[in-house]
Scaffold this motif. Structure first.
Motif, PDB file in Angstrom:
ATOM      1  N   UNK A 140      21.787  -2.177   1.566  1.00 54.57           N
ATOM      2  CA  UNK A 140      21.068  -1.333   2.511  1.00 54.57           C
ATOM      3  C   UNK A 140      19.813  -2.092   2.921  1.00 54.57           C
ATOM      4  N   UNK A 141      19.725  -2.454   4.182  1.00 54.55           N
ATOM      5  CA  UNK A 141      18.595  -3.270   4.639  1.00 54.55           C
ATOM      6  C   UNK A 141      17.483  -2.447   5.276  1.00 54.55           C
ATOM      7  N   UNK A 142      17.510  -1.145   5.120  1.00 56.55           N
ATOM      8  CA  UNK A 142      16.395  -0.343   5.643  1.00 56.55           C
ATOM      9  C   UNK A 142      15.183  -0.524   4.738  1.00 56.55           C
ATOM     10  N   UNK A 143      13.982  -0.349   5.270  1.00 57.96           N
ATOM     11  CA  UNK A 143      12.778  -0.524   4.455  1.00 57.96           C
ATOM     12  C   UNK A 143      12.785   0.355   3.202  1.00 57.96           C
ATOM     13  N   UNK A 144      12.266  -0.210   2.102  1.00 52.67           N
ATOM     14  CA  UNK A 144      12.189   0.542   0.852  1.00 52.67           C
ATOM     15  C   UNK A 144      12.545  -0.269  -0.372  1.00 52.67           C
ATOM     16  N   UNK A 167       9.091   2.290   1.923  1.00 50.78           N
ATOM     17  CA  UNK A 167       8.451   1.054   1.459  1.00 50.78           C
ATOM     18  C   UNK A 167       7.032   1.313   0.978  1.00 50.78           C
ATOM     19  N   UNK A 168       6.321   2.165   1.663  1.00 44.27           N
ATOM     20  CA  UNK A 168       4.960   2.525   1.243  1.00 44.27           C
ATOM     21  C   UNK A 168       4.975   3.088  -0.186  1.00 44.27           C
ATOM     22  N   UNK A 169       5.957   3.919  -0.487  1.00 42.47           N
ATOM     23  CA  UNK A 169       6.057   4.523  -1.820  1.00 42.47           C
ATOM     24  C   UNK A 169       6.490   3.501  -2.864  1.00 42.47           C
ATOM     25  N   UNK A 170       7.386   2.597  -2.493  1.00 43.04           N
ATOM     26  CA  UNK A 170       7.802   1.530  -3.413  1.00 43.04           C
ATOM     27  C   UNK A 170       6.604   0.647  -3.760  1.00 43.04           C
ATOM     28  N   UNK A 173       4.278   2.277  -6.268  1.00 43.88           N
ATOM     29  CA  UNK A 173       4.772   2.161  -7.634  1.00 43.88           C
ATOM     30  C   UNK A 173       4.536   0.781  -8.199  1.00 43.88           C
ATOM     31  N   UNK A 174       4.813  -0.230  -7.403  1.00 42.36           N
ATOM     32  CA  UNK A 174       4.614  -1.611  -7.844  1.00 42.36           C
ATOM     33  C   UNK A 174       3.132  -1.900  -8.092  1.00 42.36           C
ATOM     34  N   UNK A 175       2.280  -1.412  -7.214  1.00 44.33           N
ATOM     35  CA  UNK A 175       0.835  -1.628  -7.349  1.00 44.33           C
ATOM     36  C   UNK A 175       0.308  -1.043  -8.663  1.00 44.33           C
TER      37      UNK A 175
END
Length: 181
Positions: A140-144, A167-170, A173-175
């Motif tokens: 799945x190549x959609x952002x995230x 992607x903002x939410x991913x 989490x990473x941050x």
């Protein structure tokens, strides 16, 4: 009696449909995991460093919290360096598609070595890349989908599905855990 039989038949068909969807999700996830594992050095998963479980859980929760603050219900997956699913959490009310796409996005980012948001842009002009992604139902190549790295070493990927701000939410989490990787 006929009304009861019709209700029972519809309920049974809904259960069968749900089982078919679940089996398709499992099969596509396995295909993506196999494709990622094929890229591993020697195909040996035990030689690949991954993200510690405690940090993976913290990152998934942080992603769910970040999206929840914006009224978005998401699924979050973290895979290790060869695509093995480490953690999968879903906010209450998340759609089945959001849950499935989170794992697919994490494995896609890992397989292609970049964020799915970049792939999403590239497939618009790169027909070869678009075909490669399209041939695997587990991609799945959609952002995230975002890579998890530390000191230049690839540890895995985090994927979020179910919102317009995946992607903002991913990244949230990473941050939350990046300094402790």
């Amino acid at each position: 009696m006929i009304g009861y039989m019709q209700v029972k038949w519809h309920k049974t068909m809904a259960q069968v449909s749900a089982m078919v969807v679940i089996n398709m999700m499992v099969a596509s996830g396995l295909m993506a995991a196999e494709a990622v594992a094929d890229k591993a050095v020697g195909g040996i998963a035990s030689d690949v460093k991954g993200i510690p479980l405690e940090l993976a859980l913290e990152a998934t929760r942080a992603s769910i919290e970040a999206c929840g603050l914006k009224d978005s219900k998401i699924g979050v997956s973290i895979v290790d360096g060869v695509g093995v699913l480490k953690v999968l959490l879903a906010a209450d009310g998340t759609s089945p598609r959001g849950v499935t796409s989170s794992t697919d996005k994490a494995r896609t980012a890992l397989a292609f070595g970049t964020a799915t948001s970049k792939l999403h842009v590239q497939v618009e002009t790169d027909k070869s890349l678009a075909a490669k992604i399209a041939e695997n139902p587990g991609y799945n190549s959609r952002p995230g989908g975002v890579l998890i790295t530390s000191g230049g070493q690839l540890l895995g990927a985090i994927g979020v599905g179910g919102a317009k701000i995946d992607e903002e939410c991913a990244l949230a989490g990473l941050e939350r855990i990046q300094s402790r990787l």
